[in-house]
Design an enzyme around this catalytic site. Structure first.
Site, PDB file in Angstrom:
ATOM      1  CE  LYS A 109       0.892   4.979   7.022  1.00 31.49           C
ATOM      2  NZ  LYS A 109      -0.019   3.792   7.397  1.00 31.49           N
ATOM      3  CD  GLN A 159      -2.904   1.034   2.385  1.00 31.13           C
ATOM      4  OE1 GLN A 159      -3.706   0.354   2.371  1.00 31.13           O
ATOM      5  NE2 GLN A 159      -2.608   1.581   3.574  1.00 31.13           N
ATOM      6  CE  LYS A 163      -4.854   3.855   9.988  1.00 29.71           C
ATOM      7  NZ  LYS A 163      -5.139   2.545   9.267  1.00 29.71           N
ATOM      8  NE  ARG A 191      -8.274   4.627   8.945  1.00 27.24           N
ATOM      9  CZ  ARG A 191      -8.817   3.584   9.127  1.00 27.24           C
ATOM     10  NH1 ARG A 191      -9.377   3.662  10.309  1.00 27.24           N
ATOM     11  NH2 ARG A 191      -9.005   2.593   8.409  1.00 27.24           N
ATOM     12  CB  SER A 192      -7.235   6.407   2.932  1.00 31.02           C
ATOM     13  OG  SER A 192      -7.995   5.541   3.189  1.00 31.02           O
ATOM     14  CD  GLU A 233      -3.060   7.493   3.346  1.00 30.92           C
ATOM     15  OE1 GLU A 233      -2.102   7.524   3.818  1.00 30.92           O
ATOM     16  OE2 GLU A 233      -3.692   6.639   3.583  1.00 30.92           O
ATOM     17  CG  ASP A 265      -3.366   0.257  10.420  1.00 32.71           C
ATOM     18  OD1 ASP A 265      -4.270   0.426  11.155  1.00 32.71           O
ATOM     19  OD2 ASP A 265      -3.457   0.415   9.138  1.00 32.71           O
TER      20      ASP A 265
HETATM   21  O1  LIG Z   1      -3.671   1.473   6.113  1.00 35.59           O
HETATM   22  C1  LIG Z   1      -3.402   2.517   6.687  1.00 35.59           C
HETATM   23  O2  LIG Z   1      -2.685   2.851   7.433  1.00 35.59           O
HETATM   24  C2  LIG Z   1      -4.277   3.729   6.232  1.00 35.59           C
HETATM   25  C3  LIG Z   1      -3.779   5.012   6.144  1.00 35.59           C
HETATM   26  O3  LIG Z   1      -2.599   5.004   5.287  1.00 35.59           O
HETATM   27  O4  LIG Z   1      -5.205   3.507   5.178  1.00 35.59           O
HETATM   28  P1  LIG Z   1      -7.112   3.617   5.364  1.00 35.59           P
HETATM   29  O5  LIG Z   1      -7.082   4.861   6.145  1.00 35.59           O
HETATM   30  O6  LIG Z   1      -7.402   3.208   4.046  1.00 35.59           O
HETATM   31  O7  LIG Z   1      -6.891   2.231   6.273  1.00 35.59           O
HETATM   32 MG   LIG Z   2      -2.199   0.816   7.703  1.00 30.73          MG
END
Ligand SMILES: O=C(O)[C@@H](CO)OP(=O)(O)O
Ligand SMILES: [Mg+2]
Length: 443
Positions: free
Chosen positions: A410, A181, A359, A388-389, A224, A334
């Protein structure tokens, strides 16, 4: 100072950086001061996250509306919280949990709860005439004080974080150009936050130049803000980022290093227990083979951090991964931990990972976010506060990272305004802290 109380809450539906509806909440203090927060939203969401309530009405934003969650703020939450002391975040959040009454916040919606929880913290700060990070730092110090002598080794903040910044995007954030990702950079040689930001912008431009030189897509960006080129394979993204560091005159591994978010939950096939590299037409490989592949990247590239190297429920694999690489690199959970203290506790027990992504919307209240930060700190797990994305102009996580001395943040890249809202907020905080600004260095 007499404590201000909560006079009322007003919620509305606004849009995020993907043009999807999300919840905004205004919390109004008895003094008339107003605090506002907007809830972010993920794309690569884990199974263990708190539930984001969406309407499911196909006639309104294709089912993605959040009018139900907004309605819960007005009908259920506002009357129950009115008159409560704004400084008592723990009591407010406990009441929110009680009102919802489900383990995953599925009744009122974690988006309704989080909007209120964060807006209240902003109203508390506004009522005192303080910056949000000052108020959040008081909450953090309060938590440390309650811990007693055990807290002595924990940074009480405020401390400026080191940014971990997306250069090349893949997976669910860039239309499946790559399997992994994010390939990110960490300017580990920076002398302070503003220097770190300057280094990041230089590297971001350099990545674009390297891509253009090689005839690769060098303009379009992912959710992002990282570039989203179609590459030979995942490893080519690491090569390009190293070349960009060198082009900037930085020594890879000394001035700047690579961080990866593999986000492997999203290409793990539970039926076959294998990780499938479908986007780059590679093989399907086992958990052990993933560990070998990541180890070889650590050997050959200046990688100092790997997030979600294995899937969210591959506990046995995570323990092995940590045995193999935990002494050398930061291994961030995560999807694995989902900012949930109970899952982090399980990880500590299983010696899975050595760092946690934080998060706010994975767990749904500010107090539970502080719980996870504290549990991490007490057990030597490094926290990385993350966006978040799907994001907005809300910059609360910048204040949170500074206030809790998380050390790392991040946010995504420097080419999209919903990300810059946080980077710019950090510049203002750094200025406000002045000489007192401490900068978290990690090596
Ligand atoms: O995987 C991640 O760490 C997040 C942020 O980069 O992505 P998402 O918010 O889509 O879960
Ligand atoms: Mg992640």
């Amino acid at each position: 100072m007499a404590t201000a109380t909560l006079r009322g809450l007003k919620a509305r539906q606004v849009l995020d950086s993907r043009g999807r509806p999300t919840v905004e909440v205004d919390a109004i203090a008895s003094t008339g001061a107003v605090g506002r927060a907007i809830v972010p939203s993920g794309a690569s969401t884990g199974r263990h996250e708190a539930l984001e309530l969406r309407d499911g009405d196909p006639k309104h934003y294709g089912g993605l509306g959040v009018r139900k969650a907004v309605g819960h703020v007005a009908a259920t939450i506002a009357p129950a919280l009115a008159g409560m002391g704004l400084d008592d975040q723990a009591a407010i959040d406990a009441r929110l949990l009680e009102l919802d009454g489900t383990p995953n916040k599925g009744r009122l919606g974690a988006n309704a709860l989080l909007g209120v929880s964060l807006a209240v913290s902003h109203a508390a700060a506004a009522a005192r005439g303080e910056e949000p990070y000052v108020h959040l730092n008081r909450l953090w110090r309060g938590r440390l004080a309650a811990l007693g002598p055990d807290a002595a080794a924990i940074d009480a903040g405020p401390t400026m974080p080191l940014p971990m910044v997306n250069m090349i995007s893949g997976g669910l954030h860039a239309g499946g150009n790559l399997d992994i990702q994010d390939v990110l950079v960490m300017p580990i040689g920076a002398k302070d936050y503003s220097h770190a930001l300057e280094m990041i912008v230089a590297m971001y431009r350099a990545v674009g130049a390297v891509l253009a030189e090689r005839g690769l897509e060098s303009v379009l960006v992912g959710d992002e803000g990282g570039y989203g080129p179609k590459l030979r394979d995942n490893e080519q993204a690491l090569e390009i980022v190293v070349d960009a560091m060198v082009a900037c005159g930085f020594e890879p591994g000394r001035d700047a290093a690579i961080a990866l978010d593999i986000a492997s939950t999203h290409f793990f096939d539970p039926a076959r227990s294998s990780y499938s590299f479908a986007n780059t037409k590679g093989a399907s490989i086992s958990s052990d083979a993933m560990i070998e592949m990541l180890s070889s990247w650590v050997e050959r590239y200046p990688v100092i951090s790997i997030e979600d190297g294995l899937a969210e429920d591959d506990w046995a694999g995570w323990t092995k991964l940590t045995q193999a690489l935990g002494g050398k690199v930061q291994l961030i959970g995560d999807d694995l931990f989902a900012t949930q203290s109970a899952r982090l506790a399980k990880g500590i027990e299983a010696k899975a990972g050595n760092a946690i992504l934080i998060k706010v919307n994975q767990v749904g209240t500010l107090s539970e976010t502080l719980d996870a930060l504290l549990l991490a700190r007490r057990n030597g797990y490094r926290p990385v506060v993350s966006a978040r994305s799907g994001e907005t102009e809300d910059a609360t996580i910048a204040d949170l990272a500074v206030a809790t001395a998380a050390g790392q943040i991040k946010i995504g890249s420097v080419a999209r305004s919903e990300r810059l809202a946080k980077y710019n907020r950090l510049l203002r905080i750094e200025e406000a802290l002045g000489e007192a600004a401490r900068f978290a260095k990690i090596r």
